[in-house]
Design an enzyme around this catalytic site. Sequence first.
Site, PDB file in Angstrom:
ATOM      1  N   ASP A 119       8.822 -34.393 -40.444  1.00  8.68           N
ATOM      2  CA  ASP A 119       9.441 -33.099 -40.793  1.00  8.68           C
ATOM      3  C   ASP A 119      10.166 -32.576 -39.558  1.00  8.68           C
ATOM      4  OD1 ASP A 119       8.853 -30.952 -43.295  1.00  8.68           O
ATOM      5  OD2 ASP A 119       9.611 -30.056 -41.443  1.00  8.68           O
ATOM      6  N   ASP A 123      11.512 -35.152 -50.094  1.00 10.90           N
ATOM      7  CA  ASP A 123      11.322 -33.830 -50.719  1.00 10.90           C
ATOM      8  C   ASP A 123      12.023 -32.771 -49.875  1.00 10.90           C
ATOM      9  OD1 ASP A 123      10.460 -31.718 -52.250  1.00 10.90           O
ATOM     10  OD2 ASP A 123       8.404 -31.734 -51.496  1.00 10.90           O
ATOM     11  N   CYS A 179      14.728 -29.382 -55.388  1.00 15.57           N
ATOM     12  CA  CYS A 179      14.217 -28.076 -55.839  1.00 15.57           C
ATOM     13  C   CYS A 179      15.366 -27.079 -55.989  1.00 15.57           C
ATOM     14  CB  CYS A 179      13.141 -27.555 -54.895  1.00 15.57           C
ATOM     15  SG  CYS A 179      13.701 -27.376 -53.199  1.00 15.57           S
TER      16      CYS A 179
HETATM   17  C1  LIG Z   1      10.198 -28.586 -50.004  1.00 16.59           C
HETATM   18  S1  LIG Z   1       9.505 -28.663 -48.417  1.00 16.59           S
HETATM   19  C2  LIG Z   1       8.440 -30.071 -48.535  1.00 16.59           C
HETATM   20  C3  LIG Z   1       7.087 -29.778 -49.167  1.00 16.59           C
HETATM   21  C4  LIG Z   1       6.071 -30.878 -49.020  1.00 16.59           C
HETATM   22  N1  LIG Z   1       6.513 -32.110 -49.626  1.00 16.59           N
HETATM   23  C5  LIG Z   1       4.711 -30.465 -49.576  1.00 16.59           C
HETATM   24  O1  LIG Z   1       4.234 -31.079 -50.563  1.00 16.59           O
HETATM   25  O2  LIG Z   1       4.108 -29.539 -49.029  1.00 16.59           O
HETATM   26  C6  LIG Z   1      10.870 -29.222 -47.469  1.00 16.59           C
HETATM   27  C7  LIG Z   1      10.568 -29.558 -46.024  1.00 16.59           C
HETATM   28  O3  LIG Z   1      11.736 -30.212 -45.479  1.00 16.59           O
HETATM   29  C8  LIG Z   1      11.795 -29.917 -44.100  1.00 16.59           C
HETATM   30  N2  LIG Z   1      13.156 -30.225 -43.610  1.00 16.59           N
HETATM   31  C9  LIG Z   1      14.280 -29.493 -43.762  1.00 16.59           C
HETATM   32  N3  LIG Z   1      15.337 -30.147 -43.228  1.00 16.59           N
HETATM   33  C10 LIG Z   1      14.864 -31.310 -42.735  1.00 16.59           C
HETATM   34  C11 LIG Z   1      15.461 -32.410 -42.057  1.00 16.59           C
HETATM   35  N4  LIG Z   1      16.771 -32.434 -41.796  1.00 16.59           N
HETATM   36  N5  LIG Z   1      14.682 -33.443 -41.692  1.00 16.59           N
HETATM   37  C12 LIG Z   1      13.347 -33.432 -41.945  1.00 16.59           C
HETATM   38  N6  LIG Z   1      12.723 -32.405 -42.574  1.00 16.59           N
HETATM   39  C13 LIG Z   1      13.466 -31.363 -42.979  1.00 16.59           C
HETATM   40  C14 LIG Z   1      11.392 -28.475 -44.015  1.00 16.59           C
HETATM   41  O4  LIG Z   1      10.951 -28.150 -42.714  1.00 16.59           O
HETATM   42  C15 LIG Z   1      10.284 -28.405 -45.097  1.00 16.59           C
HETATM   43  O5  LIG Z   1       9.028 -28.560 -44.497  1.00 16.59           O
END
Ligand SMILES: C[S@@+](CC[C@H](N)C(=O)[O-])C[C@H]1O[C@@H](n2cnc3c(N)ncnc32)[C@H](O)[C@@H]1O
Length: 393
Positions: free
Chosen positions: A248, A295, A335
Amino acid sequence: MSALPTVRLKGRLNSPHPWVWRTRLEASSLPRRAEPGALVRVVDGAGEPVGLGLLHPHVSIGLRLLTRDPAEAIDAAFFRRRFEAARRLREDVLRLGEVGDAYRLMHGEADGISGLVVDVLGEVVRVDLFARGLARFQDELRAALEALYPGKSVVVRADAHSADVEGFRVRPRPDDPTRTEVTEHGVRFEVDLREGHKTGFFLDQRENRDFLARLVRGRSLLDVHCYTGGFSLHAAVRGEARQVVGVDIDEKAIAVAKRNAKRNQARVRFVRADAFPYLRDCLRRGERPEVLVLDPPKLARGRKERAEGLRVYGDLNRLGLEVVAEGGLLLTCSCSGAVSEEDFLDVLRRSAARTRKELTVLRVAGAAADHPVGLHVPETRYLKAVFARVRSL
Ligand SMILES: C[S@@+](CC[C@H](N)C(=O)[O-])C[C@H]1O[C@@H](n2cnc3c(N)ncnc32)[C@H](O)[C@@H]1O
């Protein structure tokens, strides 16, 4: 109720949707001094009563109907009735108490209050407001939830984007808890209530985490956008995956994920990195996980961002399809409410064609059942989660 100002609509209101666009409000009927967010009586063009709603004539959702009964009092008892019905659905029908101690109690319009999200997160009840009018009812919301969940702390927050658009703030209380803990199918998670994303925990993925855990035994999993370790920890603890890596970009989420691994005595490697370069590095190093989860956060917030969102979903999924092992599994999610299921499947179809892969879809899922969909409110349906096997052509 006679003290409330009256707002007249243009024509009749035939839809059960609780939103009324600003353009459908009769301008001459708008009370001159009504504060945005004020509670008003609503009548149609013929003067027939429609109900009571929250007025905000400066934003596109000009009115959110709260009730179709013009005589209903909007007080703590009103909110409590809605909460009790929602709780019966979660506890008596869905029996979520048997799964853990966290569920979504109120999913906005689908649970009868437009702009209101409430999550029960262990010992905390977390309220997120998406409408200025509801911020005026904070005391009533608190009173109703405290009566329904005695002993739990009620924390009220404003959704940051809605607060900007609708022009309101919710002040945190000095004694608000900053973290809580939840258990889901026996897996324990710390929830950061201050700096976590959304309500702090992605309850909407509960059923998808459960399904994924059934598919990973003995396999390696790469959980990209892992946040605080939802998919990773279910796969490691319950799914008996052979090896799990969670990635993440958010340093704080990764710190919580590491603590969550310790809490569950799970062997998971959590890495702070951007998804794109990390996946490219996997390709370069020849690392090919047998199961890959993508995700990402909402990539298209509204119709205007849809085209750009679709492009990024395409880039991400093409890269993911190249990384996942031959014959492996991909769980890929969106989402973004502005991206329909058909749009998303189309992105995957094109990504597969470009990478010369064949996708066999095992399941197209949505959010867990405590995030119900109002059939007349398509906005309540937003999550797409596609489970597929990936093979080369
Ligand atoms: C929808 S949440 C994921 C929820 C997780 N799968 C759960 O079950 O709790 C999206 C996540 O993507 C991360 N994120 C956003 N941009 C990103 C990037 N460029 N690379 C990696 N992670 C990223 C955010 O920090 C966030 O934690």
